[in-house]
Design a protein around this motif. Structure first.
Motif, short mmCIF file in Angstrom:
data_model
loop_
_atom_site.label_atom_id
_atom_site.label_comp_id
_atom_site.label_asym_id
_atom_site.label_seq_id
_atom_site.Cartn_x
_atom_site.Cartn_y
_atom_site.Cartn_z
N GLU A 3 37.51 39.82 66.27
CA GLU A 3 37.53 39.26 64.93
C GLU A 3 36.17 39.45 64.27
O GLU A 3 36.06 39.87 63.12
CB GLU A 3 37.89 37.78 65.00
CG GLU A 3 38.43 37.25 63.69
CD GLU A 3 38.39 35.76 63.61
OE1 GLU A 3 38.88 35.10 64.56
OE2 GLU A 3 37.84 35.24 62.63
N GLU A 4 35.14 39.18 65.04
CA GLU A 4 33.77 39.33 64.56
C GLU A 4 33.51 40.78 64.12
O GLU A 4 32.95 41.03 63.06
CB GLU A 4 32.81 38.95 65.71
CG GLU A 4 31.41 38.69 65.31
CD GLU A 4 31.25 37.41 64.49
OE1 GLU A 4 30.28 37.35 63.75
OE2 GLU A 4 32.10 36.49 64.62
N GLU A 5 33.98 41.73 64.95
CA GLU A 5 33.75 43.15 64.66
C GLU A 5 34.52 43.60 63.43
O GLU A 5 34.05 44.47 62.69
CB GLU A 5 34.19 44.02 65.85
CG GLU A 5 33.27 43.96 67.05
CD GLU A 5 31.87 44.52 66.78
OE1 GLU A 5 31.71 45.36 65.88
OE2 GLU A 5 30.94 44.09 67.48
N GLU A 56 37.87 36.81 69.91
CA GLU A 56 36.81 36.35 69.00
C GLU A 56 35.85 37.49 68.68
O GLU A 56 35.40 37.65 67.53
CB GLU A 56 36.04 35.18 69.62
CG GLU A 56 36.79 33.86 69.50
CD GLU A 56 36.22 32.77 70.39
OE1 GLU A 56 36.82 31.68 70.42
OE2 GLU A 56 35.19 33.01 71.07
N MET A 57 35.53 38.28 69.72
CA MET A 57 34.64 39.42 69.51
C MET A 57 35.27 40.42 68.55
O MET A 57 34.61 40.97 67.67
CB MET A 57 34.33 40.11 70.84
CG MET A 57 33.29 39.38 71.67
SD MET A 57 33.16 40.05 73.35
CE MET A 57 32.30 41.58 73.01
N THR A 113 24.37 42.45 59.75
CA THR A 113 25.52 42.23 58.87
C THR A 113 25.09 42.58 57.45
O THR A 113 23.89 42.78 57.18
CB THR A 113 25.96 40.76 58.89
OG1 THR A 113 24.88 39.96 58.40
CG2 THR A 113 26.34 40.31 60.29
N TYR A 128 28.83 46.35 59.44
CA TYR A 128 27.50 46.35 60.05
C TYR A 128 26.65 47.50 59.53
O TYR A 128 27.16 48.56 59.14
CB TYR A 128 27.62 46.44 61.57
CG TYR A 128 28.15 45.17 62.17
CD1 TYR A 128 27.30 44.09 62.39
CD2 TYR A 128 29.48 45.05 62.52
CE1 TYR A 128 27.77 42.91 62.93
CE2 TYR A 128 29.97 43.87 63.06
CZ TYR A 128 29.11 42.80 63.26
OH TYR A 128 29.59 41.64 63.79
N LYS A 173 35.75 41.62 60.88
CA LYS A 173 35.54 40.92 59.61
C LYS A 173 34.19 41.28 58.98
O LYS A 173 34.03 41.15 57.77
CB LYS A 173 35.72 39.41 59.79
CG LYS A 173 34.47 38.66 60.12
CD LYS A 173 34.67 37.16 60.10
CE LYS A 173 33.38 36.51 60.52
NZ LYS A 173 33.44 35.38 61.32
N GLU A 174 33.26 41.76 59.80
CA GLU A 174 31.95 42.11 59.27
C GLU A 174 31.82 43.61 59.10
O GLU A 174 32.44 44.39 59.81
CB GLU A 174 30.85 41.66 60.25
CG GLU A 174 30.66 40.16 60.36
CD GLU A 174 29.86 39.56 59.21
OE1 GLU A 174 29.52 40.32 58.28
OE2 GLU A 174 29.61 38.35 59.26
#
Ligand SMILES: [Zn+2]
Length: 171
Positions: free
Chosen positions: A107-109, A104-105, A126, A114, A111-112
């Motif tokens: 995916e978060e990293e 999940e982490m 973001t 920063y 898809k965004e």
């Protein structure tokens, strides 16, 4: 108990109740079966804390107890022992959970995108958040630049790979 298994039990115990949980487990391993008061005496840990740790171990199916009634006083005594039959299963379940969290982490990293001002400790935003602040750091007001998270992504990917290998999962 095999050494590797024991190491994992102690690691797990530490997550449940820190150093004190490790001491409780060591005392139980030594004595095989003991009451909370005996463990408190052996370890020097307060009996309330010992009890809390024992129940936490019990909740995680790592300890069992036997209840014995004292004929004279009518009081019940609880004799605790370690129960490690399910340990491999428990450890596997925890690793699966950790794997899910890492994915999940990741995916978060990925898809965004920063943004960051470059000062350590200042927030990473973001794209949407950065827009809101007109691409200025909300703390110092410096211009926000695209943040290179490739190191974080690499680290996460490596952790995931290692865990998958441990779990025997092919990516
Ligand atoms: Zn800043």
């Amino acid at each position: 108990m095999a050494r590797r298994k024991n190491k994992e039990l102690l690691k797990f115990a530490e997550e449940i109740g820190g150093e004190e949980a490790i001491e409780v487990i060591k005392a139980l391993e030594k004595k095989k079966e003991a009451t909370d008061e005996e463990i408190a005496e052996m370890t020097g840990i307060r009996v309330n804390t010992v009890r809390k740790i024992l129940y936490a171990l019990y909740d995680n199916q790592l300890a069992e107890f036997r209840r014995v009634r004292d004929k004279d006083t009518g009081w019940y005594y609880y004799y605790w022992r370690l129960e490690t039959k399910r340990l491999p299963e428990i450890i596997r379940a925890r690793k699966m959970q950790e794997l899910k969290r890492l994915k999940e982490m990741l995916e978060e990293e990925t898809k965004e995108v920063y943004y960051h001002c470059g000062t350590p400790g200042h927030p990473r935003l973001t794209f949407d958040e950065a827009m809101e602040y007109e691409f200025r750091c909300p703390l110092c007001g410096e211009m926000l630049m695209q943040y290179d998270n490739s190191e974080i992504v690499k680290e996460l990917q490596e952790k995931i790979k290692k865990l998958e290998k441990e779990l025997g999962i092919k990516a």
